[in-house]
Design an enzyme around this catalytic site. Structure first.
Site, PDB file in Angstrom:
ATOM      1  N   GLU A 145       0.820  -1.211   0.000  1.00  0.00           N
ATOM      2  CA  GLU A 145       0.000   0.000   0.000  1.00  0.00           C
ATOM      3  C   GLU A 145       0.855   1.263   0.000  1.00  0.00           C
ATOM      4  O   GLU A 145       0.677   2.157   0.809  1.00  0.00           O
ATOM      5  CB  GLU A 145      -0.967  -0.062   1.177  1.00  0.00           C
ATOM      6  CG  GLU A 145      -1.842  -1.313   1.076  1.00  0.00           C
ATOM      7  CD  GLU A 145      -2.834  -1.475   2.204  1.00  0.00           C
ATOM      8  OE1 GLU A 145      -2.850  -0.631   3.116  1.00  0.00           O
ATOM      9  OE2 GLU A 145      -3.593  -2.457   2.171  1.00  0.00           O
ATOM     10  N   HIS A 190     -17.668  -9.581   6.918  1.00  0.00           N
ATOM     11  CA  HIS A 190     -16.293  -9.108   7.039  1.00  0.00           C
ATOM     12  C   HIS A 190     -15.507 -10.046   7.940  1.00  0.00           C
ATOM     13  O   HIS A 190     -15.946 -10.359   9.038  1.00  0.00           O
ATOM     14  CB  HIS A 190     -16.277  -7.689   7.616  1.00  0.00           C
ATOM     15  CG  HIS A 190     -14.905  -7.093   7.652  1.00  0.00           C
ATOM     16  ND1 HIS A 190     -14.347  -6.520   8.767  1.00  0.00           N
ATOM     17  CD2 HIS A 190     -13.957  -7.007   6.679  1.00  0.00           C
ATOM     18  CE1 HIS A 190     -13.131  -6.094   8.480  1.00  0.00           C
ATOM     19  NE2 HIS A 190     -12.876  -6.367   7.222  1.00  0.00           N
ATOM     20  N   GLU A 197     -11.880  -9.863   9.210  1.00  0.00           N
ATOM     21  CA  GLU A 197     -10.511  -9.353   9.424  1.00  0.00           C
ATOM     22  C   GLU A 197      -9.782 -10.401  10.257  1.00  0.00           C
ATOM     23  O   GLU A 197     -10.242 -10.749  11.344  1.00  0.00           O
ATOM     24  CB  GLU A 197     -10.542  -8.012  10.152  1.00  0.00           C
ATOM     25  CG  GLU A 197      -9.171  -7.481  10.551  1.00  0.00           C
ATOM     26  CD  GLU A 197      -8.226  -7.325   9.361  1.00  0.00           C
ATOM     27  OE1 GLU A 197      -8.508  -6.515   8.484  1.00  0.00           O
ATOM     28  OE2 GLU A 197      -7.185  -8.028   9.314  1.00  0.00           O
ATOM     29  N   HIS A 205      -8.541  -8.264   1.222  1.00  0.00           N
ATOM     30  CA  HIS A 205      -7.659  -7.118   1.475  1.00  0.00           C
ATOM     31  C   HIS A 205      -6.335  -7.608   2.062  1.00  0.00           C
ATOM     32  O   HIS A 205      -6.275  -8.680   2.645  1.00  0.00           O
ATOM     33  CB  HIS A 205      -8.350  -6.114   2.400  1.00  0.00           C
ATOM     34  CG  HIS A 205      -9.300  -5.233   1.639  1.00  0.00           C
ATOM     35  ND1 HIS A 205      -9.255  -3.856   1.701  1.00  0.00           N
ATOM     36  CD2 HIS A 205     -10.276  -5.550   0.749  1.00  0.00           C
ATOM     37  CE1 HIS A 205     -10.188  -3.369   0.906  1.00  0.00           C
ATOM     38  NE2 HIS A 205     -10.825  -4.364   0.324  1.00  0.00           N
ATOM     39  N   GLU A 206      -5.291  -6.804   1.870  1.00  0.00           N
ATOM     40  CA  GLU A 206      -3.921  -7.213   2.209  1.00  0.00           C
ATOM     41  C   GLU A 206      -3.653  -8.609   1.630  1.00  0.00           C
ATOM     42  O   GLU A 206      -3.254  -9.537   2.335  1.00  0.00           O
ATOM     43  CB  GLU A 206      -3.663  -7.182   3.723  1.00  0.00           C
ATOM     44  CG  GLU A 206      -3.805  -5.801   4.334  1.00  0.00           C
ATOM     45  CD  GLU A 206      -5.272  -5.422   4.573  1.00  0.00           C
ATOM     46  OE1 GLU A 206      -6.067  -6.300   4.905  1.00  0.00           O
ATOM     47  OE2 GLU A 206      -5.616  -4.236   4.386  1.00  0.00           O
ATOM     48  N   GLU A 262      -7.638  -6.107  -2.693  1.00  0.00           N
ATOM     49  CA  GLU A 262      -7.048  -4.781  -2.535  1.00  0.00           C
ATOM     50  C   GLU A 262      -5.622  -4.882  -3.094  1.00  0.00           C
ATOM     51  O   GLU A 262      -5.442  -4.935  -4.294  1.00  0.00           O
ATOM     52  CB  GLU A 262      -7.112  -4.384  -1.063  1.00  0.00           C
ATOM     53  CG  GLU A 262      -6.737  -2.943  -0.791  1.00  0.00           C
ATOM     54  CD  GLU A 262      -6.591  -2.690   0.699  1.00  0.00           C
ATOM     55  OE1 GLU A 262      -6.964  -1.605   1.130  1.00  0.00           O
ATOM     56  OE2 GLU A 262      -6.078  -3.563   1.430  1.00  0.00           O
ATOM     57  N   GLU A 273      -8.884   4.299   1.344  1.00  0.00           N
ATOM     58  CA  GLU A 273      -8.791   4.457   2.799  1.00  0.00           C
ATOM     59  C   GLU A 273      -7.678   5.433   3.207  1.00  0.00           C
ATOM     60  O   GLU A 273      -7.802   6.122   4.216  1.00  0.00           O
ATOM     61  CB  GLU A 273      -8.598   3.097   3.469  1.00  0.00           C
ATOM     62  CG  GLU A 273      -7.333   2.362   3.026  1.00  0.00           C
ATOM     63  CD  GLU A 273      -7.263   0.911   3.529  1.00  0.00           C
ATOM     64  OE1 GLU A 273      -8.281   0.375   3.988  1.00  0.00           O
ATOM     65  OE2 GLU A 273      -6.168   0.318   3.461  1.00  0.00           O
TER      66      GLU A 273
HETATM   67  C1  NOJ Z   1      -7.738  -2.711   6.047  1.00  0.00           C
HETATM   68  C2  NOJ Z   1      -8.709  -2.774   4.925  1.00  0.00           C
HETATM   69  O1  NOJ Z   1      -8.130  -2.341   3.727  1.00  0.00           O
HETATM   70  C3  NOJ Z   1      -9.908  -1.932   5.290  1.00  0.00           C
HETATM   71  O2  NOJ Z   1     -10.806  -1.889   4.212  1.00  0.00           O
HETATM   72  C4  NOJ Z   1     -10.541  -2.476   6.529  1.00  0.00           C
HETATM   73  O3  NOJ Z   1     -11.578  -1.613   6.933  1.00  0.00           O
HETATM   74  C5  NOJ Z   1      -9.525  -2.594   7.666  1.00  0.00           C
HETATM   75  N1  NOJ Z   1      -8.339  -3.248   7.234  1.00  0.00           N
HETATM   76  C6  NOJ Z   1     -10.096  -3.355   8.848  1.00  0.00           C
HETATM   77  O4  NOJ Z   1     -10.320  -4.694   8.487  1.00  0.00           O
HETATM   78 CA    CA Z   2      -5.726  -2.159   3.341  1.00  0.00          CA
END
Ligand code: NOJ
Ligand code: CA
Length: 679
Positions: free
Chosen positions: A179, A384, A386, A453-454, A472, A478
């Protein structure tokens, strides 16, 4: 509406077995004859080179491996045989930036063996396409390589001239890995960079190095020498915790190393070389994988008005989710993402990856009620997940979680890996690559699509597993919410288009209307503070420019109320029949037209960097003799990303294939156009 089986139009495959002592160099040329790869064997080493129109692009570059606990596979090598094949086949993407993809290439398979007692063997397979070259190592089953540990893949890319490169580094230990903002410099000055690496040679040829079909291997970065005299980039595989790059046993294939070639940046897109080097869909009927637009409880966390964890600002409440579902249903937006719905966010969630539950919802959030309400209103809930890199914690819960989601009618997950590796393994190591496949395959069994993402970078997995939709893997929207100068400069997206997006779709999350972040804590921000360095029209254009089959309307929903410009987001397609880049210059501007799949509308997205630009665009791609109504969302005469980002002019005119549109964009601006057949 969406065909999900490949259409085979023509397959021609021929096999010619050449004598063992093949003529050297061994060559394979693309069907149009312009791209040629050569394989040379000299003094026991094997090199390859690439030419375009007879001009060197890649000078002779080494092939081979170094192992832990075994001699390298590099010296005392000889070529044992060559076979050739050709293919011309057109296949259909179940969804995508284009519907039909032509795989037209010539192939050579070069057998290589050690002349020493060990006698280890491998093949090098080269495929030459009109849009570039792909090659990989294929190692057949053999006792001497029954089990191996790759310490280094010795593949080199020796650039024939000191091409200009647009790059992000691969050796900065940060949580967010891919990023960063892009830099441009002569490739000889590169240290360690990520792919896709886009370069422009002195002759003006565009060369993009990347990889395809990354399975059970380590991601490839590229290491340069930082020395004007040495223009060789070397494969730098992401390490496991003990420094080994890849553990495996023969038979095995490496990913394809890809060298995309084009005369102009406009010809780099659509980029299908990597897709053609991935195996076809193995999931069969994937009509359950559906592109979508979505809104979400998300931007509020990034601008500080909401939190993921418990507290007065907790965003993922049942009431909030219902509000977002209502908004989506009322506005024809397909999906709603809710972040912070589960337990594990309280405290330092980046450090506490082991605490995340993927089934247990926060007391403020009634998952069953929200899911039922979403079903009732015909809205698709995006779960979601994470992980903050806690891969074991995630894998332990994966089956239960995905089963639960499927039982609730949920067919999409946004996952996240905010972490700097895991248990000492690189974020991009074989360990993580294996996890990706497990997540994709498990999700497919539960008919769930992924937005990661990541991620590990996209190497074309979506062809084989169409539920691997978007990711992503670059600096997204963001960053504009966070800290001041950390935001994205106006040129960012017109670099992304020719770099990151060549790998595959990106969940950039466009559509911020509250550009000065007036709804954030502390009210409107000055240009020096965090805000979005864009005009409103440019935010609309990004829906067409930055391809993703899951496209977010990223702002707080209240910022879309009473906004005429929101009509474009309602209307814009997310699945495409075809894509045409009409005008483009790396880092400066992009004008792209895409035809909606399953419909007759065309959409045009145009974006510029910090300079205002006026670009003349012939609409000759439209069918002749047919009138279209163009709905044009344009910057106003005095729009400017810094001083006047919000004004937008919305107008209509009738156009046809003979029309030349004059697209005027403000500094940091853009233009978005919908073309609908006139009644
Ligand atoms: C990074 C992600 O790119 C973002 O979209 C997300 O809100 C946060 N991590 C938390 O998971
Ligand atoms: Ca991210």
């Amino acid at each position: 509406m969406r065909p999900h089986r490949s259409v085979l139009t023509l397959v021609v495959a021929t096999l010619i077995t050449a004598p063992a002592a093949a003529q050297e160099p061994i060559r394979v040329a693309s069907p149009d004859g312009r791209n040629e790869a050569r394989i040379h064997s000299r003094d026991g080493r094997i090199h390859y080179s690439v030419e375009r129109d007879g001009n060197p692009v890649i000078a002779p570059s080494l092939l081979g491996f170094e192992f832990r606990g075994a001699p390298p596979l590099r010296d005392s090598l000889r070529i044992t045989g060559v076979t050739q094949a050709s293919r011309d086949e057109t296949w259909t993407q179940p969804w995508g930036e284009v519907r039909q993809v032509r795989d037209h290439h010539n192939e050579i398979r070069v057998g290589v063996a050690e002349t020493t007692a060990a006698g280890r063997r491998f093949d090098i397979v080269f495929r030459a396409f009109d849009d570039g070259i792909g090659f990989r190592y294929e190692v057949p089953e053999q006792p001497a390589l029954h089990f191996f540990e790759i310490q280094n893949e010795l593949t080199e890319f020796a650039l024939a001239d000191d091409a200009r490169a647009w790059w992000i580094p691969s050796n900065r230990p940060r949580l967010d890995r891919s990023e960063m903002l892009y830099s441009a410099s002569p490739m000889s000055l590169l240290d360690s960079v990520q792919t896709p690496l886009t370069m422009r040679t002195a002759r003006g040829t565009f060369v993009v190095l990347h990889e395809a079909h990354l399975v059970d291997y380590a991601r490839m970065n590229l290491a340069g020498q930082r020395h004007m005299e040495d223009r060789t980039l070397r494969a730098a595989l992401a390490p496991l915790a003990d420094g080994v790059k890849v553990r495996g046993k023969a038979p095995f294939n490496t990913p394809w190393r890809t060298i995309q070639l084009a005369d102009r940046e406009a010809d780099l897109v659509p980029s299908v070389l990597g897709l053609n080097l991935n195996p076809p869909n193995v999931l069969g009927d994937v009509s359950w994988v559906k592109p979508m637009k979505y809104v979400g409880i998300w931007w509020g966390m990034h601008i500080g008005t909401m939190s993921w964890g418990s507290g007065p600002r907790h965003g993922a409440t049942t009431a909030n989710a219902r509000r977002y579902i209502d908004f989506a249903a009322d506005n024809g937006i397909d999906g709603v993402l809710v972040e912070g719905w589960n337990t594990g966010w309280d405290g330092d969630w980046i450090a506490n990856s082991h605490l995340f539950s993927f089934t247990q919802s926060h007391p403020n959030y009634d998952l069953n009620e929200v899911a039922a309400y979403a079903r009732q209103r015909g809205v698709r809930l995006i779960m979601h997940n994470e992980t903050s890199g806690g891969i074991t914690n995630y894998e332990d819960q994966m089956e239960d979680a995905y089963r639960l989601y499927q039982s609730l009618g949920i067919d999409a997950i946004k996952s996240g890996y905010v972490a700097d590796g895991y248990q000492g393994h690189s974020h991009w190591s074989q360990f993580r690559v294996r996890h990706n496949l497990k997540a994709i395959q498990t999700a497919a069994r539960y008919r769930i699509a992924l937005n990661v993402h990541e991620p590990v970078h996209d190497t074309g997995e979506r062809r084989t597993y169409p539920n691997m939709m978007t990711r992503e893997g670059a600096r997204g929207q963001e960053y504009n919410a966070w800290g001041g100068e950390g935001g994205n400069p106006p040129e960012h997206e017109s670099i992304l288009f020719f770099t990151r997006l060549l790998a595959g779709p990106m969940d950039f999350t466009p559509g911020i209307f509250d550009i000065t972040l007036a709804s954030a804590d502390g009210g409107p921000r000055s240009p020096q503070e965090s805000r979005v360095r864009t005009t409103l029209a440019k935010q609309l254009a990004l829906y067409v420019v930055l391809y993703s089959p899951m496209q977010m309307a990223a702002d707080l929903i209240e910022n879309y109320v009473n906004q005429p410009a929101f009509q474009f987001i309602r209307d814009v397609a997310v699945d495409w029949e075809q894509t045409r880049v009409l005008d483009a210059r790396m880092g400066d501007h992009v004008v792209v037209a895409r035809q909606e799949r399953g419909g007759e509308d065309w959409f045009i997205g145009a974006i510029t960097d910090e300079e205002g630009r006026t670009i003349d665009v012939p609409l000759s791609f439209l069918p002749a003799g047919r009138s279209y109504v163009a709905e044009i969302y344009a910057d106003e005469a005095d729009s400017h990303w810094m001083t006047n980002p919000l004004p937008i002019s919305i107008s209509r005119r009738t156009v046809n294939a003979d029309t030349r549109l004059t697209i005027r964009m403000a500094p940091g601006g853009g233009q978005a156009i919908r073309l609908t057949p006139a009644r």
